[in-house]
Design an enzyme around this catalytic site. Structure first.
Site, PDB file in Angstrom:
ATOM      1  N   ARG A 168      12.516 -24.980 -65.806  1.00  0.00           N
ATOM      2  CA  ARG A 168      11.287 -25.279 -66.548  1.00  0.00           C
ATOM      3  C   ARG A 168      10.594 -24.013 -67.051  1.00  0.00           C
ATOM      4  O   ARG A 168       9.820 -24.062 -68.007  1.00  0.00           O
ATOM      5  CB  ARG A 168      10.315 -26.077 -65.665  1.00  0.00           C
ATOM      6  CG  ARG A 168       9.798 -25.289 -64.480  1.00  0.00           C
ATOM      7  CD  ARG A 168       8.767 -26.029 -63.657  1.00  0.00           C
ATOM      8  NE  ARG A 168       8.347 -25.208 -62.521  1.00  0.00           N
ATOM      9  CZ  ARG A 168       7.415 -24.266 -62.585  1.00  0.00           C
ATOM     10  NH1 ARG A 168       6.776 -24.050 -63.729  1.00  0.00           N
ATOM     11  NH2 ARG A 168       7.100 -23.555 -61.526  1.00  0.00           N
ATOM     12  N   GLU A 203      -4.309 -13.328 -50.251  1.00  0.00           N
ATOM     13  CA  GLU A 203      -3.765 -14.676 -50.435  1.00  0.00           C
ATOM     14  C   GLU A 203      -3.637 -15.406 -49.104  1.00  0.00           C
ATOM     15  O   GLU A 203      -3.970 -16.598 -49.000  1.00  0.00           O
ATOM     16  CB  GLU A 203      -2.399 -14.626 -51.137  1.00  0.00           C
ATOM     17  CG  GLU A 203      -1.883 -16.019 -51.462  1.00  0.00           C
ATOM     18  CD  GLU A 203      -0.411 -16.048 -51.827  1.00  0.00           C
ATOM     19  OE1 GLU A 203      -0.065 -16.797 -52.763  1.00  0.00           O
ATOM     20  OE2 GLU A 203       0.395 -15.353 -51.176  1.00  0.00           O
ATOM     21  N   TRP A 246      -2.375 -16.157 -58.756  1.00  0.00           N
ATOM     22  CA  TRP A 246      -2.483 -17.571 -59.119  1.00  0.00           C
ATOM     23  C   TRP A 246      -3.189 -17.772 -60.460  1.00  0.00           C
ATOM     24  O   TRP A 246      -3.411 -18.917 -60.881  1.00  0.00           O
ATOM     25  CB  TRP A 246      -3.213 -18.345 -58.021  1.00  0.00           C
ATOM     26  CG  TRP A 246      -2.371 -18.595 -56.813  1.00  0.00           C
ATOM     27  CD1 TRP A 246      -2.209 -17.786 -55.723  1.00  0.00           C
ATOM     28  CD2 TRP A 246      -1.562 -19.751 -56.558  1.00  0.00           C
ATOM     29  NE1 TRP A 246      -1.350 -18.354 -54.804  1.00  0.00           N
ATOM     30  CE2 TRP A 246      -0.943 -19.564 -55.291  1.00  0.00           C
ATOM     31  CE3 TRP A 246      -1.299 -20.921 -57.262  1.00  0.00           C
ATOM     32  CZ2 TRP A 246      -0.086 -20.501 -54.728  1.00  0.00           C
ATOM     33  CZ3 TRP A 246      -0.440 -21.865 -56.698  1.00  0.00           C
ATOM     34  CH2 TRP A 246       0.151 -21.639 -55.451  1.00  0.00           C
ATOM     35  N   TYR A 253      -1.663 -25.304 -50.571  1.00  0.00           N
ATOM     36  CA  TYR A 253      -1.462 -24.824 -49.205  1.00  0.00           C
ATOM     37  C   TYR A 253      -2.691 -24.918 -48.305  1.00  0.00           C
ATOM     38  O   TYR A 253      -2.634 -25.491 -47.216  1.00  0.00           O
ATOM     39  CB  TYR A 253      -0.984 -23.366 -49.241  1.00  0.00           C
ATOM     40  CG  TYR A 253       0.302 -23.155 -49.966  1.00  0.00           C
ATOM     41  CD1 TYR A 253       1.532 -23.403 -49.360  1.00  0.00           C
ATOM     42  CD2 TYR A 253       0.318 -22.711 -51.293  1.00  0.00           C
ATOM     43  CE1 TYR A 253       2.721 -23.202 -50.036  1.00  0.00           C
ATOM     44  CE2 TYR A 253       1.497 -22.518 -51.979  1.00  0.00           C
ATOM     45  CZ  TYR A 253       2.706 -22.770 -51.346  1.00  0.00           C
ATOM     46  OH  TYR A 253       3.881 -22.583 -52.024  1.00  0.00           O
ATOM     47  N   ARG A 283       7.219 -29.154 -31.245  1.00  0.00           N
ATOM     48  CA  ARG A 283       6.458 -29.720 -32.363  1.00  0.00           C
ATOM     49  C   ARG A 283       5.410 -28.737 -32.894  1.00  0.00           C
ATOM     50  O   ARG A 283       4.403 -29.143 -33.476  1.00  0.00           O
ATOM     51  CB  ARG A 283       5.778 -31.019 -31.918  1.00  0.00           C
ATOM     52  CG  ARG A 283       6.759 -32.057 -31.395  1.00  0.00           C
ATOM     53  CD  ARG A 283       6.068 -33.288 -30.863  1.00  0.00           C
ATOM     54  NE  ARG A 283       7.025 -34.232 -30.306  1.00  0.00           N
ATOM     55  CZ  ARG A 283       6.709 -35.415 -29.775  1.00  0.00           C
ATOM     56  NH1 ARG A 283       5.431 -35.788 -29.730  1.00  0.00           N
ATOM     57  NH2 ARG A 283       7.642 -36.210 -29.290  1.00  0.00           N
ATOM     58  N   CYS A 329       6.121 -23.996 -52.730  1.00  0.00           N
ATOM     59  CA  CYS A 329       7.446 -23.377 -52.674  1.00  0.00           C
ATOM     60  C   CYS A 329       7.857 -23.166 -51.220  1.00  0.00           C
ATOM     61  O   CYS A 329       8.936 -23.576 -50.801  1.00  0.00           O
ATOM     62  CB  CYS A 329       7.447 -22.056 -53.432  1.00  0.00           C
ATOM     63  SG  CYS A 329       7.217 -22.237 -55.208  1.00  0.00           S
ATOM     64  N   ARG A 342      11.665 -23.966 -50.480  1.00  0.00           N
ATOM     65  CA  ARG A 342      12.565 -24.721 -51.362  1.00  0.00           C
ATOM     66  C   ARG A 342      12.990 -23.914 -52.581  1.00  0.00           C
ATOM     67  O   ARG A 342      14.095 -24.058 -53.094  1.00  0.00           O
ATOM     68  CB  ARG A 342      11.884 -26.012 -51.827  1.00  0.00           C
ATOM     69  CG  ARG A 342      10.668 -25.765 -52.698  1.00  0.00           C
ATOM     70  CD  ARG A 342      10.101 -27.021 -53.350  1.00  0.00           C
ATOM     71  NE  ARG A 342       8.931 -26.684 -54.155  1.00  0.00           N
ATOM     72  CZ  ARG A 342       8.976 -26.279 -55.419  1.00  0.00           C
ATOM     73  NH1 ARG A 342      10.148 -26.163 -56.039  1.00  0.00           N
ATOM     74  NH2 ARG A 342       7.870 -25.972 -56.080  1.00  0.00           N
ATOM     75  N   SER A 343      12.075 -23.065 -53.080  1.00  0.00           N
ATOM     76  CA  SER A 343      12.302 -22.321 -54.317  1.00  0.00           C
ATOM     77  C   SER A 343      11.855 -20.884 -54.101  1.00  0.00           C
ATOM     78  O   SER A 343      10.737 -20.641 -53.646  1.00  0.00           O
ATOM     79  CB  SER A 343      11.504 -22.958 -55.468  1.00  0.00           C
ATOM     80  OG  SER A 343      11.636 -22.213 -56.659  1.00  0.00           O
ATOM     81  N   ASP A 365      11.534 -17.176 -55.880  1.00  0.00           N
ATOM     82  CA  ASP A 365      11.549 -16.137 -56.915  1.00  0.00           C
ATOM     83  C   ASP A 365      11.859 -14.836 -56.179  1.00  0.00           C
ATOM     84  O   ASP A 365      10.974 -14.198 -55.621  1.00  0.00           O
ATOM     85  CB  ASP A 365      10.188 -16.089 -57.614  1.00  0.00           C
ATOM     86  CG  ASP A 365      10.093 -14.984 -58.656  1.00  0.00           C
ATOM     87  OD1 ASP A 365      10.979 -14.115 -58.705  1.00  0.00           O
ATOM     88  OD2 ASP A 365       9.104 -14.972 -59.408  1.00  0.00           O
ATOM     89  N   HIS A 400      16.726 -17.512 -56.351  1.00  0.00           N
ATOM     90  CA  HIS A 400      17.097 -17.185 -57.727  1.00  0.00           C
ATOM     91  C   HIS A 400      16.456 -15.898 -58.229  1.00  0.00           C
ATOM     92  O   HIS A 400      15.423 -15.456 -57.730  1.00  0.00           O
ATOM     93  CB  HIS A 400      16.734 -18.337 -58.684  1.00  0.00           C
ATOM     94  CG  HIS A 400      15.313 -18.802 -58.540  1.00  0.00           C
ATOM     95  ND1 HIS A 400      14.960 -19.857 -57.720  1.00  0.00           N
ATOM     96  CD2 HIS A 400      14.165 -18.352 -59.106  1.00  0.00           C
ATOM     97  CE1 HIS A 400      13.646 -20.039 -57.792  1.00  0.00           C
ATOM     98  NE2 HIS A 400      13.142 -19.133 -58.623  1.00  0.00           N
ATOM     99  N   TYR A 404      15.231 -14.502 -62.007  1.00  0.00           N
ATOM    100  CA  TYR A 404      15.047 -14.777 -63.437  1.00  0.00           C
ATOM    101  C   TYR A 404      15.798 -13.720 -64.240  1.00  0.00           C
ATOM    102  O   TYR A 404      15.884 -12.557 -63.830  1.00  0.00           O
ATOM    103  CB  TYR A 404      13.561 -14.780 -63.791  1.00  0.00           C
ATOM    104  CG  TYR A 404      12.833 -15.998 -63.264  1.00  0.00           C
ATOM    105  CD1 TYR A 404      12.885 -17.203 -63.945  1.00  0.00           C
ATOM    106  CD2 TYR A 404      12.124 -15.939 -62.065  1.00  0.00           C
ATOM    107  CE1 TYR A 404      12.243 -18.334 -63.450  1.00  0.00           C
ATOM    108  CE2 TYR A 404      11.481 -17.062 -61.565  1.00  0.00           C
ATOM    109  CZ  TYR A 404      11.541 -18.247 -62.272  1.00  0.00           C
ATOM    110  OH  TYR A 404      10.916 -19.372 -61.768  1.00  0.00           O
TER     111      TYR A 404
END
Length: 358
Positions: free
Chosen positions: A25, A61, A83, A128, A171, A190, A248-249, A251, A289, A291
């Site tokens: 995207r 952050e 952000w 978050y 837990r 992410c 999950r993703s 950069d 990944h 870019y």
């Protein structure tokens, strides 16, 4: 030996040599799936040295998350802009068009100076901070009548309480992946959750901790049979704590170095709050990944020789009261950012600029 930078450089190389090309995207990437980063905290604080990292931005952050905040005004006011692109993109998408469309800089200036504008357009949705500190629970009760009851769950406070009362629990987890609210977020998480794990320290490890922290035990004069009592009296930790986050993703060039340091700092803060020793930091990484417009920068970083990792210094005075209760105090946060969370012996190569893909 700094193995963290080496792991990171090997990951960059693996993506370039073995990754698959994808159209996404927000740009073309080279991608791998299912990688892991492991770091022993005794080897130093996990901040990469093969490029200069924006330490204040990392701290800002994380404090923003821990405050339960989801509005960029706190970040902007503290010179953290990671952000901004997401907020501005949301503004362009959802604001009513008018004769003059604000530029990014004009948008950020209005976030700084116009509280009503910031309240509306600085908001990123239930990301978050909302999930960590105020997860919304919805329950249907059937007792003759069906109705809904709403409550907010503070996952961080619950985690701290569980670590103090049941440290061997399986837990000890915090999740940001609230499927019922994903469509309200400007960006789904992410790094979507983390788990902590504790173990008992051996007597040898506790003695080493005393030596490293210059704790003098009176048992050395009174007799070895008093050693455990002396350690308890001096507040010597009895447990080590590790943290594993799931992402999950990834950069890999811009985001991952931030994530590693941020979760390293979170581990240090939690360990301090519950009087444990930071042990292992582990990252489980999904779609890892690069870019395509980051490839030349990644190649430059891959050939740099790492320096020794820095150390983290805390001003322990601000642990007089529970950290996660004090975090919303503006003066407290200012002290944390300017004085109380500092790096020692941080030596790095120069920064490498790259554009963030929003």
């Amino acid at each position: 030996m700094n193995q963290l930078d080496k792991q990171y450089q090997e990951l960059l190389q693996d993506i370039m040599h073995n990754g698959v090309h994808k159209e996404t995207r927000n740009g073309k990437t080279i991608s791998r799936f299912g990688k892991q980063i492991r770091h022993n905290m005794k080897d130093g604080f996990p901040l990469l040295t093969t490029k200069k990292m924006y330490w204040k931005g990392i701290v800002t952050e994380l404090l923003w998350f821990l405050r339960g905040d989801t509005n960029i005004k706190f970040l902007v006011d503290n010179d953290c802009h990671i952000w901004n692109g997401d907020a501005y993109k949301n503004f362009l998408k959802n604001s009513v068009p008018h004769d003059h469309q604000e530029t990014m800089q004009e948008f950020i200036n209005k976030i700084k100076t116009d509280n009503e504008f910031a309240k509306t357009w600085g908001e990123l949705g239930p990301i978050y901070g909302k999930q960590w500190r105020s997860w919304t629970e919805e329950r249907e009760h059937i007792d003759g009548v069906s109705y809904f009851k709403y409550s907010n769950i503070d996952q961080i406070t619950n985690l701290i309480n569980d670590l103090k009362t049941n440290p061997d629990s399986r837990r000890l987890m915090v999740s940001a992946w609230n499927v019922g609210e994903l469509d309200q977020m400007v960006l789904p998480p992410c790094h979507y959750g983390f788990q902590v794990y504790t173990r008992e320290l051996s007597l040898k490890e506790r003695r080493k901790w005393c030596k490293n922290n210059r704790v003098v035990l009176e048992h050395l004069e009174a007799g070895l049979e008093n050693e455990e009592d002396d350690m308890r009296g001096c507040g010597v930790p009895t447990r080590a704590i590790s943290l594993m986050w799931n992402q999950r993703s990834v950069d890999t060039f811009l985001g991952l170095p931030f994530n590693i340091a941020s979760y390293g700092l979170l581990l240090e803060i939690i360990a301090k709050e519950v009087n444990m020793v930071p042990d292992e930091l582990i990252g489980n990484l999904g779609d890892v990944h690069l870019y395509e417009n980051h490839l030349s920068q990644a190649r430059e970083q891959m050939v740099r020789e790492p320096f020794s990792l820095p150390i983290l210094n805390f001003n322990t005075e601000w642990w007089d009261k529970p950290f996660f209760e004090a975090i919303n105090n503006e003066y407290f946060c200012k002290c944390l950012l300017e004085e109380d969370i500092q790096l020692g012996n941080y030596k790095s190569h120069p920064s490498i600029k790259a554009n963030l893909s929003n």
